[in-house]
Motif scaffolding. Structure first.
Motif, PDB file in Angstrom:
ATOM      1  N   LEU A 168       0.743  -1.318  -0.065  1.00  0.00           N
ATOM      2  CA  LEU A 168       0.206   0.050   0.011  1.00  0.00           C
ATOM      3  C   LEU A 168       0.902   1.251   0.128  1.00  0.00           C
ATOM      4  O   LEU A 168       1.845   1.466   0.836  1.00  0.00           O
ATOM      5  N   SER A 169       0.547   2.113  -0.855  1.00  0.00           N
ATOM      6  CA  SER A 169       1.312   3.383  -1.075  1.00  0.00           C
ATOM      7  C   SER A 169       0.603   4.505  -1.224  1.00  0.00           C
ATOM      8  O   SER A 169      -0.406   4.541  -1.919  1.00  0.00           O
ATOM      9  N   LEU A 170       0.784   5.636  -0.500  1.00  0.00           N
ATOM     10  CA  LEU A 170       0.554   6.914  -0.834  1.00  0.00           C
ATOM     11  C   LEU A 170       0.942   7.828  -1.960  1.00  0.00           C
ATOM     12  O   LEU A 170       2.161   8.100  -1.660  1.00  0.00           O
ATOM     13  N   CYS A 171       0.432   8.152  -3.070  1.00  0.00           N
ATOM     14  CA  CYS A 171       1.046   8.682  -4.198  1.00  0.00           C
ATOM     15  C   CYS A 171       0.462   9.988  -4.458  1.00  0.00           C
ATOM     16  O   CYS A 171      -0.657  10.190  -4.050  1.00  0.00           O
ATOM     17  N   ALA A 172       1.365  11.114  -4.837  1.00  0.00           N
ATOM     18  CA  ALA A 172       0.854  12.494  -4.827  1.00  0.00           C
ATOM     19  C   ALA A 172       1.465  13.127  -6.307  1.00  0.00           C
ATOM     20  O   ALA A 172       2.451  12.561  -6.466  1.00  0.00           O
ATOM     21  N   TYR A 173       0.770  13.828  -6.798  1.00  0.00           N
ATOM     22  CA  TYR A 173       1.273  14.302  -7.978  1.00  0.00           C
ATOM     23  C   TYR A 173       0.314  15.668  -8.355  1.00  0.00           C
ATOM     24  O   TYR A 173      -0.415  16.079  -7.586  1.00  0.00           O
ATOM     25  N   ALA A 174       0.683  16.236  -9.732  1.00  0.00           N
ATOM     26  CA  ALA A 174      -0.314  17.489 -10.000  1.00  0.00           C
ATOM     27  C   ALA A 174      -0.821  17.159 -11.054  1.00  0.00           C
ATOM     28  O   ALA A 174      -0.268  16.823 -12.145  1.00  0.00           O
ATOM     29  N   SER A 175      -2.251  17.461 -11.214  1.00  0.00           N
ATOM     30  CA  SER A 175      -3.093  17.543 -12.108  1.00  0.00           C
ATOM     31  C   SER A 175      -2.801  18.797 -13.039  1.00  0.00           C
ATOM     32  O   SER A 175      -2.799  19.826 -12.334  1.00  0.00           O
ATOM     33  N   ARG A 176      -2.842  18.845 -14.281  1.00  0.00           N
ATOM     34  CA  ARG A 176      -2.658  20.141 -15.086  1.00  0.00           C
ATOM     35  C   ARG A 176      -3.492  20.114 -16.281  1.00  0.00           C
ATOM     36  O   ARG A 176      -3.726  19.153 -16.855  1.00  0.00           O
ATOM     37  N   ARG A 177      -3.839  21.323 -16.577  1.00  0.00           N
ATOM     38  CA  ARG A 177      -4.717  21.501 -17.871  1.00  0.00           C
ATOM     39  C   ARG A 177      -4.258  22.889 -18.339  1.00  0.00           C
ATOM     40  O   ARG A 177      -4.329  24.083 -17.476  1.00  0.00           O
ATOM     41  N   PHE A 178      -3.635  23.105 -19.589  1.00  0.00           N
ATOM     42  CA  PHE A 178      -3.317  24.374 -20.208  1.00  0.00           C
ATOM     43  C   PHE A 178      -4.306  24.544 -21.377  1.00  0.00           C
ATOM     44  O   PHE A 178      -4.567  23.730 -22.094  1.00  0.00           O
ATOM     45  N   THR A 179      -4.582  25.813 -21.514  1.00  0.00           N
ATOM     46  CA  THR A 179      -5.134  26.392 -22.494  1.00  0.00           C
ATOM     47  C   THR A 179      -4.647  27.608 -22.860  1.00  0.00           C
ATOM     48  O   THR A 179      -3.423  28.005 -22.455  1.00  0.00           O
ATOM     49  N   ARG A 180      -5.203  28.481 -23.893  1.00  0.00           N
ATOM     50  CA  ARG A 180      -4.483  29.537 -24.340  1.00  0.00           C
ATOM     51  C   ARG A 180      -4.466  30.651 -23.315  1.00  0.00           C
ATOM     52  O   ARG A 180      -3.825  31.796 -23.409  1.00  0.00           O
ATOM     53  N   SER A 181      -5.704  30.639 -22.386  1.00  0.00           N
ATOM     54  CA  SER A 181      -6.040  31.629 -21.579  1.00  0.00           C
ATOM     55  C   SER A 181      -5.916  31.401 -20.083  1.00  0.00           C
ATOM     56  O   SER A 181      -5.713  32.317 -19.257  1.00  0.00           O
ATOM     57  N   SER A 182      -5.568  30.004 -20.033  1.00  0.00           N
ATOM     58  CA  SER A 182      -5.447  29.553 -18.391  1.00  0.00           C
ATOM     59  C   SER A 182      -4.595  28.308 -18.310  1.00  0.00           C
ATOM     60  O   SER A 182      -4.235  27.752 -19.123  1.00  0.00           O
ATOM     61  N   VAL A 183      -4.113  28.308 -17.302  1.00  0.00           N
ATOM     62  CA  VAL A 183      -3.198  27.115 -16.734  1.00  0.00           C
ATOM     63  C   VAL A 183      -3.674  26.734 -15.345  1.00  0.00           C
ATOM     64  O   VAL A 183      -3.977  27.573 -14.245  1.00  0.00           O
ATOM     65  N   ASP A 184      -4.335  25.422 -15.279  1.00  0.00           N
ATOM     66  CA  ASP A 184      -5.050  24.646 -13.977  1.00  0.00           C
ATOM     67  C   ASP A 184      -4.367  23.964 -13.686  1.00  0.00           C
ATOM     68  O   ASP A 184      -4.149  22.539 -14.153  1.00  0.00           O
ATOM     69  N   VAL A 185      -3.597  24.146 -12.284  1.00  0.00           N
ATOM     70  CA  VAL A 185      -2.733  22.859 -11.781  1.00  0.00           C
ATOM     71  C   VAL A 185      -3.424  22.855 -10.289  1.00  0.00           C
ATOM     72  O   VAL A 185      -3.368  23.652  -9.701  1.00  0.00           O
ATOM     73  N   ARG A 186      -3.555  21.617 -10.033  1.00  0.00           N
ATOM     74  CA  ARG A 186      -4.005  21.095  -8.850  1.00  0.00           C
ATOM     75  C   ARG A 186      -3.378  20.148  -8.259  1.00  0.00           C
ATOM     76  O   ARG A 186      -3.112  19.062  -8.729  1.00  0.00           O
ATOM     77  N   PRO A 187      -3.116  20.034  -6.872  1.00  0.00           N
ATOM     78  CA  PRO A 187      -2.632  18.912  -6.286  1.00  0.00           C
ATOM     79  C   PRO A 187      -3.706  17.515  -6.315  1.00  0.00           C
ATOM     80  O   PRO A 187      -4.825  17.777  -6.176  1.00  0.00           O
ATOM     81  N   ARG A 188      -3.056  16.317  -6.393  1.00  0.00           N
ATOM     82  CA  ARG A 188      -3.893  15.215  -6.503  1.00  0.00           C
ATOM     83  C   ARG A 188      -3.139  14.122  -5.660  1.00  0.00           C
ATOM     84  O   ARG A 188      -1.744  14.141  -5.672  1.00  0.00           O
ATOM     85  N   ALA A 189      -3.895  13.440  -5.023  1.00  0.00           N
ATOM     86  CA  ALA A 189      -3.410  12.139  -4.121  1.00  0.00           C
ATOM     87  C   ALA A 189      -4.210  11.062  -4.024  1.00  0.00           C
ATOM     88  O   ALA A 189      -5.411  11.294  -4.124  1.00  0.00           O
ATOM     89  N   HIS A 190      -3.655   9.936  -4.034  1.00  0.00           N
ATOM     90  CA  HIS A 190      -4.467   8.704  -3.935  1.00  0.00           C
ATOM     91  C   HIS A 190      -3.773   7.538  -3.468  1.00  0.00           C
ATOM     92  O   HIS A 190      -2.250   7.676  -3.122  1.00  0.00           O
ATOM     93  N   PHE A 191      -4.266   6.473  -2.677  1.00  0.00           N
ATOM     94  CA  PHE A 191      -3.529   5.316  -2.404  1.00  0.00           C
ATOM     95  C   PHE A 191      -3.682   4.313  -3.247  1.00  0.00           C
ATOM     96  O   PHE A 191      -4.902   4.233  -4.015  1.00  0.00           O
ATOM     97  N   THR A 192      -2.390   3.673  -3.362  1.00  0.00           N
ATOM     98  CA  THR A 192      -2.533   2.472  -4.433  1.00  0.00           C
ATOM     99  C   THR A 192      -2.352   1.306  -3.574  1.00  0.00           C
ATOM    100  O   THR A 192      -1.382   1.168  -2.778  1.00  0.00           O
TER     101      THR A 192
END
Length: 457
Positions: A168-192
């Motif tokens: 069992l492990s806790l993993c964390a990462y950044a979800s990201r979405r780029f458009t011409r007018s915005s940058v959306d970066v959010r923290p995400r985490a889950h257990f595997t």
């Protein structure tokens, strides 16, 4: 539709064709609706031609109709399995209450629904993990700002070989979405979670609930399953949706949580390993305690009874204390049972015998006194217990009244709902401290953390 982007807090619909596994040629259009309040529903624009759905049969012999499996496909070719469906409406259309929606894998029978690994997201997990998902980067121009966003998925901690869990492990990462007018970066985490062998849905939910209880104690607020993705032995995945009591997360900063990961990073692996290894012994205690935390709408008296039962069970299971040794008491029990007059009616004789069987175990009063005696004076002060004996007497007498409604044991707490609420908060804090101490956390650290989310005057 890309159902993988949804979680249990979302409202969405799946429009498709639906059929029984034994009648794949008979596909009926219909819609599955999913939302936190209504759960999962299937509404068909027609009726399956199976005999149990014949209207005359239903009206002449009313009974509940349950289907194990219904299969479906949407316009984009996405496959769905609906598991455990109960019919709640039948006319020109058919409506079912659905226990599980599995998107991505087709299962022809309940026996096939088995999984080897999972990805589980819980409420509060991103803030609790305190993952630093962006950092300043080196900019090659004074006119621009540079940020570095990690693209890998680091494991913040990992445990191995605990019961059915292989890893069992806790993993964390950044979800990201780029458009011409915005940058959306959010923290995400889950257990595997990886398992030693495949298990069914019921076993998987039990495992996920156990992990959610552990998260709840560390966060200090009920931590619900927010997203569940299961993998079979071939690594095919199914996103699972089901009726849930999940609530929207409160706005809590990680510093306000009982034990954010950054504060316990040196012991979290030990805590998690010991948590899972403690389940065979203490699972009944955990169920009673966390049932009061997840059941926020329960009456304060019901919570009080559950918490006192949890406290009694904790002492019984961890101390195994008796007044005399079981072998010595066996002779005493035989003598006492034999002393019951022969003219006593059999039902009363059995009741006396059953009562005497447990007479060697400590009373709740003695158990509470022993539990409190095992804590430091600083912890007793934190719990705001000025007199251990008086506190034990108040708890026991109130429990006895709420169990037997004997007016001789009625206490000031019985009609003081505010006072009982604060007593419940105190008992919850006490139980959490005892559990964390047993898992390996320093007592003063446990008391300090638990009191971040609990208050009593």
């Amino acid at each position: 539709m890309d159902i993988s982007q949804h979680n249990l807090l979302d409202d969405f619909r799946v429009v498709g064709q639906w059929w029984l596994p034994t009648r794949h040629e008979e596909k009926i259009p219909g819609t599955v609706t999913v939302n936190p309040e209504g759960g999962v529903r299937l509404e068909l624009a027609g009726v399956f031609s199976s005999p149990e759905f014949d209207l005359v049969h239903v009206l002449s012999a009313p009974h509940s109709i349950r289907l194990d499996i219904v299969l479906g496909v949407d316009a984009e070719g996405e496959i769905y399995t609906l598991h455990n469906l109960d019919m709640i409406g039948l006319s020109s259309t058919t409506t079912f209450r659905v226990s599980y929606l599995l998107a991505g894998i087709k299962f022809s029978s309940p026996a096939d629904i088995r999984f080897c690994s999972a990805l589980v997201e819980y409420s509060y997990i991103e803030k609790w993990s305190c993952f630093q998902f962006t950092r300043p980067g080196k900019s090659y121009s004074a006119d621009y700002m540079s940020l570095e966003i990690p693209v890998n998925v680091p494991a913040l901690f990992k445990i191995s070989a605990s019961g059915v869990v292989k890893e069992l492990s806790l993993c964390a990462y950044a979800s990201r979405r780029f458009t011409r007018s915005s940058v959306d970066v959010r923290p995400r985490a889950h257990f595997t979670i990886d398992l030693d062998a495949p298990i069914d849905l019921r076993a998987f939910f039990a495992l996920a609930d156990d992990l959610g209880q552990f998260m709840t104690m560390l966060v200090g607020e009920p931590s619900y399953i927010k997203k569940l993705r299961l993998y079979d032995s071939g690594k095919a995945c199914a996103d699972v949706f089901f009726p849930s009591t999940i609530r929207t997360e409160k706005k809590i900063d990680f510093a306000e949580m009982c034990f954010p990961l950054s504060e316990i990073s040196n012991i979290v692996q030990i805590l998690a390993e010991r948590w899972f290894s403690s389940l065979p012994l203490l699972e009944p205690v955990y169920d009673l305690l966390f049932g009061t935390l997840f059941g926020r709408d329960s009456f304060v008296r019901t919570k009080f009874l559950s918490l006192t039962q949890a406290l009694e069970s904790f002492h019984r299971r961890t101390q195994n204390a008796t007044y005399v040794s079981p072998s010595d008491y066996s002779a005493v029990l035989d003598t006492l049972v034999a002393a019951v007059p022969e003219n006593v009616p059999p039902p009363l004789r059995k009741k006396l015998s059953d009562s005497l069987k447990y007479a060697n175990e400590y009373s709740l009063r003695k158990r509470i006194k022993e539990i409190l005696a095992g804590l430091s004076q600083k912890t007793i002060d934190v719990l705001k217990i000025s007199d251990v004996g008086a506190a034990a007497e108040l708890i026991v007498s109130t429990r006895n009244y709420l169990t037997h409604f004997d007016e001789d044991s009625r206490t000031s707490l019985v009609d003081d709902m505010v006072g009982m609420h604060y007593m419940n908060e105190r008992l919850t804090s006490l139980l959490c401290i005892l559990i964390l101490k047993r898992l390996g956390m320093d007592e003063s650290m446990a008391a300090r953390g638990i009191l971040k989310r609990r208050y009593f005057p």
